[in-house]
Motif scaffolding. Structure first.
Motif, PDB file in Angstrom:
ATOM      1  N   GLY A  35      -6.688  28.175  -2.723  1.00 28.73           N
ATOM      2  CA  GLY A  35      -6.203  28.306  -4.085  1.00 28.73           C
ATOM      3  C   GLY A  35      -6.097  26.953  -4.770  1.00 28.73           C
ATOM      4  N   THR A  36      -5.655  26.968  -6.004  1.00 26.93           N
ATOM      5  CA  THR A  36      -5.503  25.734  -6.756  1.00 26.93           C
ATOM      6  C   THR A  36      -4.083  25.634  -7.305  1.00 26.93           C
ATOM      7  OG1 THR A  36      -6.284  26.801  -8.780  1.00 26.93           O
ATOM      8  CG2 THR A  36      -7.939  25.654  -7.463  1.00 26.93           C
ATOM      9  N   VAL A  37      -3.657  24.379  -7.518  1.00 23.52           N
ATOM     10  CA  VAL A  37      -2.382  24.139  -8.199  1.00 23.52           C
ATOM     11  C   VAL A  37      -2.732  23.321  -9.437  1.00 23.52           C
ATOM     12  CG1 VAL A  37      -0.104  23.075  -8.052  1.00 23.52           C
ATOM     13  CG2 VAL A  37      -1.126  24.099  -6.006  1.00 23.52           C
ATOM     14  N   ASN A  38      -2.474  23.867 -10.609  1.00 20.63           N
ATOM     15  CA  ASN A  38      -2.878  23.234 -11.873  1.00 20.63           C
ATOM     16  C   ASN A  38      -4.362  22.864 -11.866  1.00 20.63           C
ATOM     17  OD1 ASN A  38      -0.247  23.384 -12.856  1.00 20.63           O
ATOM     18  ND2 ASN A  38       0.295  21.424 -11.896  1.00 20.63           N
ATOM     19  N   GLY A  39      -5.184  23.728 -11.303  1.00 26.51           N
ATOM     20  CA  GLY A  39      -6.630  23.514 -11.322  1.00 26.51           C
ATOM     21  C   GLY A  39      -7.140  22.618 -10.206  1.00 26.51           C
ATOM     22  N   VAL A  40      -6.253  22.076  -9.361  1.00 33.25           N
ATOM     23  CA  VAL A  40      -6.686  21.176  -8.289  1.00 33.25           C
ATOM     24  C   VAL A  40      -6.532  21.905  -6.949  1.00 33.25           C
ATOM     25  CG1 VAL A  40      -6.183  19.006  -7.094  1.00 33.25           C
ATOM     26  CG2 VAL A  40      -6.052  19.113  -9.585  1.00 33.25           C
TER      27      VAL A  40
ATOM     28  N   TYR B  73       0.838  -1.190   0.000  1.00 31.52           N
ATOM     29  CA  TYR B  73       0.000   0.000   0.000  1.00 31.52           C
ATOM     30  C   TYR B  73       0.876   1.244   0.000  1.00 31.52           C
ATOM     31  CZ  TYR B  73      -3.530   3.385   1.242  1.00 31.52           C
ATOM     32  OH  TYR B  73      -4.357   4.478   1.243  1.00 31.52           O
ATOM     33  N   GLN B  74       1.960   1.197   0.851  1.00 29.51           N
ATOM     34  CA  GLN B  74       2.851   2.354   0.898  1.00 29.51           C
ATOM     35  C   GLN B  74       3.523   2.564  -0.457  1.00 29.51           C
ATOM     36  OE1 GLN B  74       5.197   1.336   4.289  1.00 29.51           O
ATOM     37  NE2 GLN B  74       3.416   1.652   5.599  1.00 29.51           N
ATOM     38  N   GLU B  75       3.882   1.440  -1.114  1.00 29.80           N
ATOM     39  CA  GLU B  75       4.516   1.568  -2.424  1.00 29.80           C
ATOM     40  C   GLU B  75       3.567   2.198  -3.425  1.00 29.80           C
ATOM     41  OE1 GLU B  75       5.840  -2.354  -3.296  1.00 29.80           O
ATOM     42  OE2 GLU B  75       7.451  -2.244  -1.818  1.00 29.80           O
ATOM     43  N   GLN B  76       2.271   1.800  -3.367  1.00 33.24           N
ATOM     44  CA  GLN B  76       1.335   2.363  -4.336  1.00 33.24           C
ATOM     45  C   GLN B  76       1.074   3.842  -4.082  1.00 33.24           C
ATOM     46  OE1 GLN B  76      -2.332   3.047  -4.780  1.00 33.24           O
ATOM     47  NE2 GLN B  76      -2.788   3.198  -2.624  1.00 33.24           N
ATOM     48  N   GLU B  77       1.368   4.303  -2.850  1.00 35.83           N
ATOM     49  CA  GLU B  77       1.261   5.724  -2.567  1.00 35.83           C
ATOM     50  C   GLU B  77       2.267   6.491  -3.427  1.00 35.83           C
ATOM     51  OE1 GLU B  77      -0.118   7.352   1.001  1.00 35.83           O
ATOM     52  OE2 GLU B  77      -1.637   6.370  -0.207  1.00 35.83           O
ATOM     53  N   GLU B  78       3.406   5.843  -3.695  1.00 30.09           N
ATOM     54  CA  GLU B  78       4.468   6.527  -4.427  1.00 30.09           C
ATOM     55  C   GLU B  78       4.218   6.515  -5.935  1.00 30.09           C
ATOM     56  OE1 GLU B  78       6.592   8.089  -2.564  1.00 30.09           O
ATOM     57  OE2 GLU B  78       5.727   7.136  -0.807  1.00 30.09           O
ATOM     58  N   THR B  79       3.802   5.389  -6.467  1.00 31.83           N
ATOM     59  CA  THR B  79       3.644   5.284  -7.922  1.00 31.83           C
ATOM     60  C   THR B  79       2.328   4.589  -8.236  1.00 31.83           C
ATOM     61  OG1 THR B  79       4.795   3.190  -7.811  1.00 31.83           O
ATOM     62  CG2 THR B  79       6.091   5.077  -8.557  1.00 31.83           C
ATOM     63  N   PHE B  80       1.771   4.936  -9.355  1.00 37.96           N
ATOM     64  CA  PHE B  80       0.575   4.243  -9.795  1.00 37.96           C
ATOM     65  C   PHE B  80       1.005   2.942 -10.451  1.00 37.96           C
ATOM     66  CE2 PHE B  80      -3.705   3.853 -10.649  1.00 37.96           C
ATOM     67  CZ  PHE B  80      -3.873   3.349 -11.920  1.00 37.96           C
ATOM     68  N   PHE B  81       0.292   1.872 -10.123  1.00 35.69           N
ATOM     69  CA  PHE B  81       0.655   0.570 -10.696  1.00 35.69           C
ATOM     70  C   PHE B  81       0.674   0.633 -12.212  1.00 35.69           C
ATOM     71  CE2 PHE B  81       0.083  -0.640  -6.640  1.00 35.69           C
ATOM     72  CZ  PHE B  81      -1.217  -0.807  -6.202  1.00 35.69           C
ATOM     73  N   ASP B  82       1.629  -0.028 -12.775  1.00 40.05           N
ATOM     74  CA  ASP B  82       1.642  -0.136 -14.233  1.00 40.05           C
ATOM     75  C   ASP B  82       2.265  -1.478 -14.575  1.00 40.05           C
ATOM     76  OD1 ASP B  82       1.016   0.732 -16.715  1.00 40.05           O
ATOM     77  OD2 ASP B  82       2.667   2.161 -16.897  1.00 40.05           O
ATOM     78  N   ASP B  83       1.907  -2.507 -13.809  1.00 43.58           N
ATOM     79  CA  ASP B  83       2.566  -3.797 -13.992  1.00 43.58           C
ATOM     80  C   ASP B  83       1.621  -4.873 -14.511  1.00 43.58           C
ATOM     81  OD1 ASP B  83       0.980  -4.247 -11.819  1.00 43.58           O
ATOM     82  OD2 ASP B  83       2.593  -4.793 -10.437  1.00 43.58           O
TER      83      ASP B  83
ATOM     84  N   THR C 125      -1.705  12.783  -4.379  1.00 44.49           N
ATOM     85  CA  THR C 125      -3.138  12.542  -4.592  1.00 44.49           C
ATOM     86  C   THR C 125      -3.589  13.295  -5.838  1.00 44.49           C
ATOM     87  OG1 THR C 125      -3.439  12.362  -2.219  1.00 44.49           O
ATOM     88  CG2 THR C 125      -5.427  12.687  -3.529  1.00 44.49           C
ATOM     89  N   ALA C 126      -3.132  14.527  -5.976  1.00 43.49           N
ATOM     90  CA  ALA C 126      -3.508  15.336  -7.144  1.00 43.49           C
ATOM     91  C   ALA C 126      -3.025  14.693  -8.437  1.00 43.49           C
ATOM     92  CB  ALA C 126      -2.937  16.741  -7.004  1.00 43.49           C
ATOM     93  N   LYS C 127      -1.882  13.990  -8.345  1.00 44.70           N
ATOM     94  CA  LYS C 127      -1.283  13.424  -9.577  1.00 44.70           C
ATOM     95  C   LYS C 127      -1.429  11.906  -9.648  1.00 44.70           C
ATOM     96  CE  LYS C 127       1.933  17.085 -10.505  1.00 44.70           C
ATOM     97  NZ  LYS C 127       3.132  17.671  -9.966  1.00 44.70           N
ATOM     98  N   GLN C 128      -2.336  11.322  -8.851  1.00 45.11           N
ATOM     99  CA  GLN C 128      -2.381   9.859  -8.728  1.00 45.11           C
ATOM    100  C   GLN C 128      -2.512   9.151 -10.074  1.00 45.11           C
ATOM    101  OE1 GLN C 128      -5.454   8.280  -6.188  1.00 45.11           O
ATOM    102  NE2 GLN C 128      -4.662   6.198  -6.325  1.00 45.11           N
TER     103      GLN C 128
ATOM    104  N   HIS D  71     -13.185   7.560  -6.897  1.00 47.23           N
ATOM    105  CA  HIS D  71     -12.279   7.705  -8.045  1.00 47.23           C
ATOM    106  C   HIS D  71     -11.189   8.731  -7.725  1.00 47.23           C
ATOM    107  CE1 HIS D  71     -15.100  10.908  -8.405  1.00 47.23           C
ATOM    108  NE2 HIS D  71     -14.994  11.138  -9.703  1.00 47.23           N
ATOM    109  N   TYR D  72     -11.001   9.685  -8.582  1.00 49.10           N
ATOM    110  CA  TYR D  72      -9.958  10.702  -8.404  1.00 49.10           C
ATOM    111  C   TYR D  72     -10.429  11.664  -7.302  1.00 49.10           C
ATOM    112  CZ  TYR D  72      -6.887  14.569  -9.865  1.00 49.10           C
ATOM    113  OH  TYR D  72      -5.962  15.577  -9.904  1.00 49.10           O
ATOM    114  N   LYS D  73      -9.683  11.735  -6.214  1.00 47.18           N
ATOM    115  CA  LYS D  73     -10.186  12.433  -5.024  1.00 47.18           C
ATOM    116  C   LYS D  73     -10.595  13.889  -5.301  1.00 47.18           C
ATOM    117  CE  LYS D  73      -9.456   8.501  -3.604  1.00 47.18           C
ATOM    118  NZ  LYS D  73     -10.578   7.583  -3.848  1.00 47.18           N
ATOM    119  N   PRO D  74      -9.787  14.678  -6.067  1.00 51.74           N
ATOM    120  CA  PRO D  74     -10.217  16.060  -6.327  1.00 51.74           C
ATOM    121  C   PRO D  74     -11.501  16.152  -7.162  1.00 51.74           C
ATOM    122  CG  PRO D  74      -7.848  15.843  -6.665  1.00 51.74           C
ATOM    123  CD  PRO D  74      -8.389  14.447  -6.513  1.00 51.74           C
ATOM    124  N   ALA D  75     -11.906  15.079  -7.822  1.00 48.74           N
ATOM    125  CA  ALA D  75     -13.113  15.133  -8.667  1.00 48.74           C
ATOM    126  C   ALA D  75     -14.401  14.828  -7.890  1.00 48.74           C
ATOM    127  CB  ALA D  75     -12.975  14.155  -9.843  1.00 48.74           C
TER     128      ALA D  75
END
Ligand code: SAM
Length: 287
Positions: free
Chosen positions: A221-226, A10-20, A234-237, A165-169
């Motif tokens: 405020g927002t950073v890149n709209g988020v 779980y901690q690893e997935q916090e760092e990168t989105f799975f792509d395996d 989280t913003a870039k998950q 889904h995407y938390k900011p959405a």
């Protein structure tokens, strides 16, 4: 079979989105089981097979048993005719909740998933579970799908919505549904992960009074709209795989809707504390 350390994963997935490719690997795992024919038509057995993969092979970001039970109990209480989930992943919540909706006498479960590969996995496992008559898997970004389902007449009103889904959405999509008139007195929302990783803008919105919503000006405020209250990860998950999300932060929703909102404390499948925010629309104030 050796168990693996799911909290480490779980901690690893916090760092990168799975792509395996684990989601496709899951399909092979389930369909190559020697007893696959006895699984067919049983949502419970398909869920058990997914749990077995997640326990013995690789972490899957499913809602899990604990939080799943909270939402399944809510379905039994609300008895939704139409339920929508935002974020389907490999179909765990879709199968668990689609089955609960059918048992409660409901008609339709829409699972909105942005990633086409994941959506294909959902559809395949939903078919195996015998839920294709009630579940409709919709591929695409949730906001685009909500608008299309509404304009085609397939989805005019939501009885129960599961946001995962995407938390900011969460907030922008809820406001979109409000603006389209899909949320009325009696509609209930269940939002996952409001503690881990957290969702301050959503909690602030659903816990506000009508007057607070009317007075709301964008304090943050927002950073890149988020909204800048989200951590960068989280913003870039989903950015690496799906590209940056384009949220419409200008939405005002329907501030006249009255909400009663409460946190139900729970745990992630990994044991990490989390909570589901359950929000009930109790009425509409006059303007
Ligand atoms: C936490 S997972 C969902 C888990 C699933 N609800 C379950 O419990 O089995 C989040 C999913 O949301 C999807 N997603 C992210 N942003 C999305 C968007 N804007 N619209 C639709 N799906 C999205 C991701 O691709 C991912 O599959």
């Amino acid at each position: 079979m050796a168990e693996f350390d799911s909290s480490k994963q779980y901690q690893e997935q916090e760092e990168t989105f799975f792509d395996d490719g684990r989601e496709i690997e899951l399909l092979h795992f389930v369909y190559s089981k020697s007893d696959v024919e006895s699984i067919r038509g049983s949502p419970t057995k398909v869920l058990a097979a997914i749990d077995e993969y997640a326990r013995t092979k690789k972490y899957l970001m499913n809602v899990g048993e604990d939080k799943g039970r909270i939402v399944a109990d809510l379905i039994a209480e609300v008895k939704p005719q139409v339920m929508v989930e935002l974020g389907g992943y490999i179909g765990y919540s879709c199968i668990l909740f689609g089955d609960a909706v059918r048992k409660a006498g409901g008609q339709r479960y829409f699972s909105l998933e942005r990633n086409p590969e994941f959506a294909a996995v959902i559809a395949s496992l939903v078919d195996l579970a015998g839920l294709s008559d009630i579940v409709k898997v919709v591929v695409g970004s949730s906001d685009v799908s909500i608008k299309r389902l509404h304009s085609s007449g397939s989805l005019k009103h939501i009885d129960l919505m599961f946001l995962d889904h995407y938390k900011p959405a969460y907030t922008t999509d809820l406001k979109l549904c409000e603006e389209l008139g899909m949320i009325t007195a009696g509609t209930v929302m269940a939002a996952d992960n409001v503690i881990t990783p957290g969702n301050p803008p959503y909690l602030e919105y659903v816990r506000s009074t009508v007057q607070q919503k009317k007075n709301a000006n964008k304090a943050n405020g927002t950073v890149n709209g988020v909204d800048n209250r989200f951590a960068d990860k989280t913003a870039k998950q989903y950015a690496k795989r799906e590209g940056e999300a384009k949220l419409d932060e200008t939405r005002t929703g329907n501030p006249l809707l009255v909400y009663e909102s409460n946190l139900v404390n729970s745990f992630e499948p990994t044991g990490v504390p989390d909570g589901i925010e359950i929000t009930r629309c109790t009425g509409v104030e006059a303007n």
